[in-house]
Motif scaffolding. Structure first.
Motif, PDB file in Angstrom:
ATOM      1  N   GLY A 118       0.520  -1.126  -0.071  1.00 39.36           N
ATOM      2  CA  GLY A 118      -0.022  -0.044   0.035  1.00 39.36           C
ATOM      3  C   GLY A 118       0.821   1.336   0.040  1.00 39.36           C
ATOM      4  O   GLY A 118       2.020   1.198  -0.323  1.00 39.36           O
ATOM      5  N   THR A 119       0.386   2.345   0.637  1.00 42.79           N
ATOM      6  CA  THR A 119       1.092   3.651   0.577  1.00 42.79           C
ATOM      7  C   THR A 119       2.078   3.536   1.512  1.00 42.79           C
ATOM      8  O   THR A 119       2.274   2.878   2.548  1.00 42.79           O
ATOM      9  CB  THR A 119      -0.061   4.680   1.036  1.00 42.79           C
ATOM     10  N   ARG A 120       3.371   3.854   1.046  1.00 42.95           N
ATOM     11  CA  ARG A 120       4.646   3.989   1.963  1.00 42.95           C
ATOM     12  C   ARG A 120       4.750   4.829   2.670  1.00 42.95           C
ATOM     13  O   ARG A 120       4.569   6.226   2.260  1.00 42.95           O
ATOM     14  CB  ARG A 120       5.851   4.019   0.620  1.00 42.95           C
ATOM     15  N   PRO A 121       4.805   4.594   3.946  1.00 39.24           N
ATOM     16  CA  PRO A 121       4.806   5.609   5.158  1.00 39.24           C
ATOM     17  C   PRO A 121       6.086   6.425   5.172  1.00 39.24           C
ATOM     18  O   PRO A 121       7.120   5.959   4.647  1.00 39.24           O
ATOM     19  CB  PRO A 121       4.644   4.881   6.470  1.00 39.24           C
ATOM     20  N   THR A 122       6.049   7.757   5.616  1.00 35.74           N
ATOM     21  CA  THR A 122       7.385   8.330   5.644  1.00 35.74           C
ATOM     22  C   THR A 122       8.119   8.180   6.957  1.00 35.74           C
ATOM     23  O   THR A 122       9.115   8.400   7.169  1.00 35.74           O
ATOM     24  CB  THR A 122       6.862   9.958   5.498  1.00 35.74           C
ATOM     25  N   ARG A 123       7.513   7.399   7.894  1.00 36.86           N
ATOM     26  CA  ARG A 123       7.705   7.148   9.382  1.00 36.86           C
ATOM     27  C   ARG A 123       7.075   5.991   9.955  1.00 36.86           C
ATOM     28  O   ARG A 123       6.063   5.923   9.775  1.00 36.86           O
ATOM     29  CB  ARG A 123       7.982   8.496  10.443  1.00 36.86           C
ATOM     30  N   VAL A 124       7.838   5.260  10.540  1.00 33.96           N
ATOM     31  CA  VAL A 124       7.472   3.889  11.301  1.00 33.96           C
ATOM     32  C   VAL A 124       7.823   4.372  12.660  1.00 33.96           C
ATOM     33  O   VAL A 124       9.180   4.339  13.004  1.00 33.96           O
ATOM     34  CB  VAL A 124       7.810   2.456  10.721  1.00 33.96           C
ATOM     35  N   ASP A 125       6.895   4.016  13.670  1.00 34.73           N
ATOM     36  CA  ASP A 125       7.261   3.857  15.060  1.00 34.73           C
ATOM     37  C   ASP A 125       6.942   2.762  15.682  1.00 34.73           C
ATOM     38  O   ASP A 125       5.832   2.400  15.622  1.00 34.73           O
ATOM     39  CB  ASP A 125       6.908   5.398  15.851  1.00 34.73           C
ATOM     40  N   LEU A 126       7.762   2.098  16.359  1.00 37.86           N
ATOM     41  CA  LEU A 126       7.523   0.976  17.362  1.00 37.86           C
ATOM     42  C   LEU A 126       6.994   1.293  18.609  1.00 37.86           C
ATOM     43  O   LEU A 126       7.459   2.577  18.842  1.00 37.86           O
ATOM     44  CB  LEU A 126       8.527  -0.212  17.248  1.00 37.86           C
ATOM     45  N   VAL A 127       6.310   0.658  19.429  1.00 45.31           N
ATOM     46  CA  VAL A 127       5.946   1.000  20.769  1.00 45.31           C
ATOM     47  C   VAL A 127       7.178   1.428  21.665  1.00 45.31           C
ATOM     48  O   VAL A 127       7.941   0.947  21.748  1.00 45.31           O
ATOM     49  CB  VAL A 127       5.378  -0.454  21.253  1.00 45.31           C
ATOM     50  N   ARG A 128       6.678   2.298  22.546  1.00 43.17           N
ATOM     51  CA  ARG A 128       7.868   2.734  23.479  1.00 43.17           C
ATOM     52  C   ARG A 128       7.057   2.616  24.733  1.00 43.17           C
ATOM     53  O   ARG A 128       5.858   3.125  24.978  1.00 43.17           O
ATOM     54  CB  ARG A 128       7.888   4.304  23.398  1.00 43.17           C
ATOM     55  N   ILE A 129       7.795   1.652  25.757  1.00 41.87           N
ATOM     56  CA  ILE A 129       6.901   1.154  26.763  1.00 41.87           C
ATOM     57  C   ILE A 129       7.945   2.017  27.907  1.00 41.87           C
ATOM     58  O   ILE A 129       8.966   1.942  28.004  1.00 41.87           O
ATOM     59  CB  ILE A 129       7.347  -0.342  26.857  1.00 41.87           C
ATOM     60  N   PRO A 130       6.991   2.719  28.782  1.00 37.23           N
ATOM     61  CA  PRO A 130       7.608   3.294  30.148  1.00 37.23           C
ATOM     62  C   PRO A 130       7.859   2.114  30.998  1.00 37.23           C
ATOM     63  O   PRO A 130       7.357   1.228  31.083  1.00 37.23           O
ATOM     64  CB  PRO A 130       6.504   4.273  30.276  1.00 37.23           C
ATOM     65  N   PHE A 131       8.894   2.458  31.906  1.00 36.27           N
ATOM     66  CA  PHE A 131       9.237   1.557  32.728  1.00 36.27           C
ATOM     67  C   PHE A 131       9.377   2.285  34.261  1.00 36.27           C
ATOM     68  O   PHE A 131       9.248   3.479  34.246  1.00 36.27           O
ATOM     69  CB  PHE A 131      10.745   1.086  32.693  1.00 36.27           C
ATOM     70  N   GLY A 132       9.265   1.314  35.169  1.00 32.12           N
ATOM     71  CA  GLY A 132       9.040   2.076  36.731  1.00 32.12           C
ATOM     72  C   GLY A 132      10.431   1.678  37.576  1.00 32.12           C
ATOM     73  O   GLY A 132      10.826   0.516  36.971  1.00 32.12           O
ATOM     74  N   ILE A 133      10.918   2.589  38.360  1.00 33.69           N
ATOM     75  CA  ILE A 133      12.131   2.043  39.020  1.00 33.69           C
ATOM     76  C   ILE A 133      11.527   0.857  40.232  1.00 33.69           C
ATOM     77  O   ILE A 133      10.838   1.339  40.912  1.00 33.69           O
ATOM     78  CB  ILE A 133      12.710   3.027  39.533  1.00 33.69           C
ATOM     79  N   ASN A 134      12.214  -0.297  40.437  1.00 31.31           N
ATOM     80  CA  ASN A 134      11.651  -1.248  41.169  1.00 31.31           C
ATOM     81  C   ASN A 134      12.782  -1.281  42.243  1.00 31.31           C
ATOM     82  O   ASN A 134      12.497  -2.471  43.245  1.00 31.31           O
ATOM     83  CB  ASN A 134      11.135  -2.483  40.369  1.00 31.31           C
ATOM     84  N   GLY A 135      13.708  -1.067  42.344  1.00 27.17           N
ATOM     85  CA  GLY A 135      14.984  -1.367  43.122  1.00 27.17           C
ATOM     86  C   GLY A 135      15.618   0.007  43.307  1.00 27.17           C
ATOM     87  O   GLY A 135      15.391   1.196  43.005  1.00 27.17           O
ATOM     88  N   THR A 136      16.968  -0.311  43.794  1.00 27.31           N
ATOM     89  CA  THR A 136      17.854   0.923  44.055  1.00 27.31           C
ATOM     90  C   THR A 136      18.528   1.337  42.641  1.00 27.31           C
ATOM     91  O   THR A 136      18.719   0.468  41.597  1.00 27.31           O
ATOM     92  CB  THR A 136      19.038   0.721  44.979  1.00 27.31           C
ATOM     93  N   VAL A 137      18.750   2.726  42.492  1.00 24.41           N
ATOM     94  CA  VAL A 137      19.328   3.215  41.287  1.00 24.41           C
ATOM     95  C   VAL A 137      20.659   3.243  41.366  1.00 24.41           C
ATOM     96  O   VAL A 137      21.476   3.011  40.165  1.00 24.41           O
ATOM     97  CB  VAL A 137      18.613   4.521  41.003  1.00 24.41           C
ATOM     98  N   GLY A 138      21.278   3.246  42.451  1.00 23.56           N
ATOM     99  CA  GLY A 138      22.644   3.337  42.664  1.00 23.56           C
ATOM    100  C   GLY A 138      23.008   3.794  43.984  1.00 23.56           C
ATOM    101  O   GLY A 138      22.244   4.118  44.750  1.00 23.56           O
ATOM    102  N   ARG A 139      24.252   3.670  44.306  1.00 29.01           N
ATOM    103  CA  ARG A 139      24.909   4.283  45.632  1.00 29.01           C
ATOM    104  C   ARG A 139      24.676   5.514  46.021  1.00 29.01           C
ATOM    105  O   ARG A 139      24.231   5.906  47.061  1.00 29.01           O
ATOM    106  CB  ARG A 139      26.173   3.854  45.866  1.00 29.01           C
ATOM    107  N   LYS A 140      24.718   6.433  45.047  1.00 28.67           N
ATOM    108  CA  LYS A 140      24.390   7.936  45.199  1.00 28.67           C
ATOM    109  C   LYS A 140      22.816   8.279  45.534  1.00 28.67           C
ATOM    110  O   LYS A 140      22.835   8.884  46.527  1.00 28.67           O
ATOM    111  CB  LYS A 140      24.935   8.611  44.272  1.00 28.67           C
ATOM    112  N   LEU A 141      22.026   7.735  44.761  1.00 29.27           N
ATOM    113  CA  LEU A 141      20.689   8.130  44.963  1.00 29.27           C
ATOM    114  C   LEU A 141      20.036   7.257  45.849  1.00 29.27           C
ATOM    115  O   LEU A 141      19.308   7.754  46.861  1.00 29.27           O
ATOM    116  CB  LEU A 141      19.751   7.966  43.673  1.00 29.27           C
ATOM    117  N   ASN A 142      20.461   6.107  45.997  1.00 32.62           N
ATOM    118  CA  ASN A 142      19.917   5.025  47.222  1.00 32.62           C
ATOM    119  C   ASN A 142      18.399   5.029  47.263  1.00 32.62           C
ATOM    120  O   ASN A 142      17.947   5.047  48.348  1.00 32.62           O
ATOM    121  CB  ASN A 142      20.584   5.114  48.435  1.00 32.62           C
ATOM    122  N   ILE A 143      17.600   5.234  46.070  1.00 34.34           N
ATOM    123  CA  ILE A 143      16.183   5.038  45.954  1.00 34.34           C
ATOM    124  C   ILE A 143      15.794   3.816  45.576  1.00 34.34           C
ATOM    125  O   ILE A 143      16.259   2.851  44.895  1.00 34.34           O
ATOM    126  CB  ILE A 143      15.448   6.294  45.283  1.00 34.34           C
TER     127      ILE A 143
END
Length: 143
Positions: A118-143
């Protein structure tokens, strides 16, 4: 005993209703670390971490697997169908369809575009899935 006219009409009506009901089939893509469920309407319905079975998508989050830009307008995926050739995506309000080959790796899925119909698209985007922080991020932030 032969069925009466009323029974024949009832059976025909039930058959028509069942034949016209949409199928809610889901396609499963799985790696050693996660499982992605893709609904027939092109919506990513689940992303689970394996082997814990923890759901990674936020409750109520709904997004189409892909969108295209055709004639300057964004068109969301309308359907996702698995065929012997691969995954076929069609899009709303245009004649564009994409044939994708989906290949698993341990940490991701590889989507390879095999054909555009069919008609050729000028752009194709695949899904962008957000994520949540489930553990510590690092020693500095310690969250």
């Amino acid at each position: 005993m032969l069925p009466g006219p009323r029974n024949v009409w009832l059976a025909a009506a039930v058959s028509i209703c069942l034949a016209s009901a949409p199928l809610r089939a889901e396609t499963v893509y799985e790696t050693s670390r996660f499982r992605l469920l893709l609904a027939a309407d092109g919506v990513v319905s689940s992303l689970k971490q394996l082997p814990s079975q923890r759901e990674c998508l936020a409750t109520g989050w709904r997004q189409r697997l892909a969108s295209v830009v055709v004639d300057g307008k964004r068109r969301e995926a309308r359907s996702a169908t698995t065929t012997p050739d691969g995954l076929v995506l069609t899009f709303r309000d245009c004649d564009t369809s994409l044939l994708l080959q989906v290949g698993p790796a341990p940490d991701w899925l590889r989507f390879t575009l095999r054909a555009v119909r069919g008609t050729r698209p000028t752009r194709v985007d695949l899904v962008r899935i957000p994520f949540g922080i489930n553990g510590t991020v690092g020693r500095k932030l310690n969250i």
